[in-house]
Motif scaffolding. Structure first.
Motif, mmCIF file in Angstrom:
data_model
loop_
_atom_site.group_PDB
_atom_site.id
_atom_site.type_symbol
_atom_site.label_atom_id
_atom_site.label_comp_id
_atom_site.label_asym_id
_atom_site.label_seq_id
_atom_site.Cartn_x
_atom_site.Cartn_y
_atom_site.Cartn_z
ATOM 1 N N SER A 218 -32.954 49.264 1.747
ATOM 2 C CA SER A 218 -31.764 49.914 2.298
ATOM 3 C C SER A 218 -30.551 49.027 2.041
ATOM 4 O O SER A 218 -30.659 47.979 1.389
ATOM 5 C CB SER A 218 -31.930 50.137 3.805
ATOM 6 N N HIS A 219 -29.402 49.422 2.575
ATOM 7 C CA HIS A 219 -28.178 48.648 2.374
ATOM 8 C C HIS A 219 -28.277 47.237 2.942
ATOM 9 O O HIS A 219 -27.538 46.343 2.523
ATOM 10 C CB HIS A 219 -26.979 49.369 3.004
ATOM 11 N N THR A 220 -29.181 47.021 3.867
ATOM 12 C CA THR A 220 -29.311 45.700 4.486
ATOM 13 C C THR A 220 -30.510 44.922 3.948
ATOM 14 O O THR A 220 -30.823 43.839 4.440
ATOM 15 C CB THR A 220 -29.446 45.832 6.018
ATOM 16 N N GLY A 221 -31.177 45.473 2.920
ATOM 17 C CA GLY A 221 -32.298 44.764 2.318
ATOM 18 C C GLY A 221 -33.617 45.485 2.491
ATOM 19 O O GLY A 221 -33.679 46.631 2.965
ATOM 20 N N ILE A 222 -34.700 44.820 2.143
ATOM 21 C CA ILE A 222 -36.023 45.418 2.203
ATOM 22 C C ILE A 222 -36.382 45.806 3.632
ATOM 23 O O ILE A 222 -35.999 45.134 4.589
ATOM 24 C CB ILE A 222 -37.076 44.441 1.616
ATOM 25 N N GLU A 223 -37.108 46.915 3.794
ATOM 26 C CA GLU A 223 -37.442 47.426 5.124
ATOM 27 C C GLU A 223 -38.629 46.653 5.709
ATOM 28 O O GLU A 223 -39.782 46.889 5.349
ATOM 29 C CB GLU A 223 -37.760 48.929 5.042
ATOM 30 N N ILE A 224 -38.333 45.748 6.609
ATOM 31 C CA ILE A 224 -39.343 44.840 7.173
ATOM 32 C C ILE A 224 -40.403 45.597 7.980
ATOM 33 O O ILE A 224 -41.556 45.155 8.090
ATOM 34 C CB ILE A 224 -38.672 43.777 8.073
#
Length: 458
Positions: A218-224
């Motif tokens: 996503s816009h904030t990085g990989i989906e943890i």
């Protein structure tokens, strides 16, 4: 074509004419003066070409008589497809690869070579071949030259906050080669990789039939959140400028990712920091490795963007816990980067030239990016820009009525090459493109951007 290479082309052409039988054994070769006048090149060029033919035995000289063709049946013949001399010298285009269908391109892998400090780099190249550097003629260390590993350790600490000892650093010729090495070190690893992701990681894992799970970005990085639902234990991420989206992982997600790795002994993060040198807006974001307190991050990067692609030097920083595993590996591949090249780069870094070059190129690339973004700003209702905070590429999504096919057709009409994002993401159906701007000369920025606007705007 460089004049220094003109004689090589002439030599290759004349050699091929001999091989093809256009000159027969004992035929008299043109005099150097006559051929020079015919081709409008200097006598020096002719002399160099003739000397190569003499050295290889294709012609021989008779005192006061000139040059003659040797017995062709005694020569080692290697057929090649080379144009005749009059064809080669009639047009400069013959010296280059066939002209592509486009004149303008937002290529991904190119850098701006105009500002490279060639004079300084040449000096360090000369130094590397001095008489007191005879050790460089021998086999290099498996890990790489210690002088380069020392300079990389200093550089990483000062620029990215990465704390490491030179013994933790391993030099390789590419990110792909180092990933391949890591799969041997992490022999029981099951990978979590970004989706979309950097192609070489997927290629290595597929080739070696290693289990992996693709996790959305996503816009904030990989989906943890996906990590908790999986038993996979190795995460491969590009947090500073995700490839190919260009998104920057938020500090919150970085912390969550490190916490995930620290919860289990066998978990590790591979941080690919491939173009972290170039951040243009906002505060610099520290490397994941600098936030790690339990030796869980494997740091990997390359000089392809910070120096030049043909440098072919990448490097990784192994956690201390994995060093013994590396040392115990059987049949380790020898270091594939020439020792002299490593020494040249080490001296370039030690002198401060590398840092000065980075500072200059950061300003150059910021200027290029800002120029392009400012030109696109009036069309923000039709174009959506992402991933432009850092690195040397960004993505552009077309929001008007144009389809991908129409955009590509328009680009072709405008002699423009643009890369569909779908080349990296099979699920991408919209008209979205990934644009590299590093290699575009500043003098051509307006021409490129105007062609881009004509191709994507209605």
């Amino acid at each position: 074509m460089s004049k220094n290479h003109l004689y090589v082309n002439l030599y290759e052409t004349l050699k091929q004419q001999i091989i093809e039988g256009q000159y027969k054994s004992e035929d008299k070769f043109p005099s150097k003066r006559a051929l020079g006048q015919h081709l409008s090149v200097s006598n020096t060029t002719i002399e160099h070409a003739y000397q190569l033919l003499l050295d290889e035995g294709y012609i021989y000289s008779k005192p006061r008589s000139g040059y003659f063709v040797s017995d062709i049946e005694t020569l080692p013949i290697i057929p090649t497809n080379i144009n005749h001399a009059h064809q080669i010298f009639s047009s400069n285009e013959n010296f280059h690869n066939p002209k592509p269908d486009y004149d303008l391109a937002f290529n991904m892998s190119e850098i701006d070579t105009e500002y490279f400090p060639m004079k300084q780099f040449r000096k360090y190249a000369k130094d590397a071949f001095e008489d007191d550097e005879l050790d460089l003629l021998l086999h290099a260390s498996f890990k790489g030259e210690i002088s380069l590993r020392q300079e990389i350790a200093h550089y990483l600490f000062n620029s990215r906050g990465v704390t490491c000892h030179p013994e933790q650093i391993i030099i390789g010729s590419s990110t792909e080669q180092l990933i391949n090495l890591l799969t041997d070190i992490l022999s029981n690893g099951k990978f979590l990789i970004e989706n979309p992701s950097y192609p070489p990681i997927k290629q290595v894992l597929d080739k070696k039939q290693i289990t992996y799970l693709q996790v959305p970005v996503s816009h904030t990085g990989i989906e943890i959140d996906y990590f908790q639902k999986s038993n996979n234990n190795i995460a491969y991420v590009t947090p500073s400028h995700q490839f190919p989206t260009g998104y920057v992982m938020s500090l919150k997600k970085r912390t969550q990712l490190i916490n995930w790795a620290q919860q289990s002994e066998g978990r590790y993060i591979i941080e690919d920091d491939y173009d972290s040198e170039f951040r243009y807006f906002g505060k610099p974001i520290p490397a994941l490795q600098s936030l790690d307190t339990k030796d869980k991050v494997i740091y990997i990067s390359t000089f392809s963007k910070s120096l030049f692609p043909s440098c072919r030097i990448a490097y990784l920083v192994l956690p201390n816990k994995l060093l013994s595993t590396y040392n115990q590996l059987n049949n380790k591949e020898g270091n594939t980067v020439p020792a002299h090249t490593q020494k040249i780069v080490a001296n370039f870094m030690k002198s401060g030239s590398f840092e000065r070059h980075l500072n200059k190129m950061r300003n150059v690339y910021r200027h290029k990016l800002t120029t392009i973004l400012n030109a696109l700003m009036p069309y923000q209702s039709q174009l959506k820009i992402d991933g432009a905070l850092a690195g040397m590429h960004f993505t552009l999504t077309v929001k008007n009525s144009l389809t991908m096919k129409q955009c590509l057709e328009n680009a072709k009409k405008n002699k423009l090459k643009i890369i569909p994002f779908s080349q990296y993401d099979n699920n991408q159906n919209s008209a979205k493109f990934i644009l590299g701007f590093g290699g575009i000369p500043i003098s051509q920025l307006k021409e490129h951007t105007d062609a881009l606007i004509k191709s994507l705007i209605v």
